[in-house]
Design a protein around this motif. Sequence first.
Motif, PDB file in Angstrom:
ATOM      1  N   LEU A   1       0.826  -1.201   0.000  1.00 30.39           N
ATOM      2  CA  LEU A   1       0.000   0.000   0.000  1.00 30.39           C
ATOM      3  C   LEU A   1       0.864   1.257   0.000  1.00 30.39           C
ATOM      4  N   GLY A   2       2.031   1.179   0.667  1.00 36.09           N
ATOM      5  CA  GLY A   2       2.937   2.316   0.728  1.00 36.09           C
ATOM      6  C   GLY A   2       3.820   2.491  -0.491  1.00 36.09           C
ATOM      7  N   GLY A   3       3.745   1.571  -1.440  1.00 34.00           N
ATOM      8  CA  GLY A   3       4.491   1.741  -2.683  1.00 34.00           C
ATOM      9  C   GLY A   3       5.547   0.710  -2.979  1.00 34.00           C
ATOM     10  N   ALA A   4       5.689  -0.319  -2.150  1.00 35.48           N
ATOM     11  CA  ALA A   4       6.658  -1.372  -2.443  1.00 35.48           C
ATOM     12  C   ALA A   4       6.294  -2.075  -3.744  1.00 35.48           C
ATOM     13  N   ASP A   5       7.314  -2.552  -4.439  1.00 34.53           N
ATOM     14  CA  ASP A   5       7.113  -3.249  -5.707  1.00 34.53           C
ATOM     15  C   ASP A   5       6.999  -4.761  -5.539  1.00 34.53           C
TER      16      ASP A   5
ATOM     17  N   ALA B   1      -5.138  -5.558  -7.281  1.00 40.23           N
ATOM     18  CA  ALA B   1      -6.511  -5.249  -7.671  1.00 40.23           C
ATOM     19  C   ALA B   1      -7.118  -4.137  -6.825  1.00 40.23           C
ATOM     20  N   GLY B   2      -6.381  -3.676  -5.816  1.00 35.74           N
ATOM     21  CA  GLY B   2      -6.894  -2.635  -4.935  1.00 35.74           C
ATOM     22  C   GLY B   2      -7.889  -3.131  -3.907  1.00 35.74           C
ATOM     23  N   ASP B   3      -7.952  -4.456  -3.719  1.00 32.81           N
ATOM     24  CA  ASP B   3      -8.856  -5.030  -2.725  1.00 32.81           C
ATOM     25  C   ASP B   3      -8.073  -5.186  -1.421  1.00 32.81           C
ATOM     26  N   TRP B   4      -7.952  -4.080  -0.691  1.00 36.20           N
ATOM     27  CA  TRP B   4      -7.091  -4.059   0.489  1.00 36.20           C
ATOM     28  C   TRP B   4      -7.687  -4.826   1.662  1.00 36.20           C
TER      29      TRP B   4
END
Length: 307
Positions: free
Chosen positions: A204-208, A231-234
């Motif tokens: 969520l913080g930007g890790a790849d 998918a943005g399903d956090w």
Amino acid sequence: MTARRPAFSGVVPPVVTPLTADGDIDVPSLERLVGFLLEGGVDGLFALGSSSETAYLTEAQRTRVLEVVIGANAGQVPVIAGCIETTTNRVIERAAISRESGADAVVATAPFYTRTHPVEIERHFREIAAAAELPLFAYDIPVCVHNKLDTAMLLRLAADGVLAGVKDSSGDDVAFRYLCLGARELPDFAVLTGHEVVVDGALLGGADGVVPGLGNVDPHGYRRLADHAAAGDWAAAAAEQDRLARLFEIVTVAKDTSGTAAGLGAFKTALMLRGIITTNAMSTPMTAYDADQTAAVAALLDRAGLR
């Protein structure tokens, strides 16, 4: 913001090194493990890292492990080779062996045992990159090398094309967040977390991507976690991460031993119980999990639905 497109990303487990009872490389078990990880949907393989017991293996054993992993992988995903050595020229020597063996990238820590100034650490990575002829990852693991890699230095090296990425096992979540922020303008630079239990937050913080030792035991779980995040399903990602966090309790089974032996012993014991590797033998002076500890790991695997 520049679109990010790092070549190395996703789920990249640090491959455990199975051993025979007398301490040799268990080649059939290692081949099965690579197949299991590939079937689990991993995006890459990190050979000869901490979870591979690289510090315990002889030079010949390290080369053999890398050859087996690369051969079993057969080009399906990128293979990143650990070149964990005390000083620059020793890393460069291992990088040459890794390149000749067919690795796709190499990983190096800061120098250790020697007392090293930050200026020397930066020179260390620049000289490795110039000689390696492969993409270079910096491995930030201060618990082992006693130097925390400076975020500004890492981003400077990335901007100069020296580093292809960072594998962060520092445990410093603030520095990691700033590394992710700085990487937003560096589309080819991969930021990978070595955490097992807060991967959803890192993504969520930007890790790849993630390099989880526990990914040896449950690659499918980390695949699901990464897919939910993409998918943005956090909420689903958090639920999967909660299940994996409970599974990670296998590393707490062993008492009166090092953190290394507790973690690797748990992973190997779980893999043995799952039928992937033959024994849970460990490199000396570490000892394998005993019957009671093995039973405790089995119970946690059962709870996680893995047996």
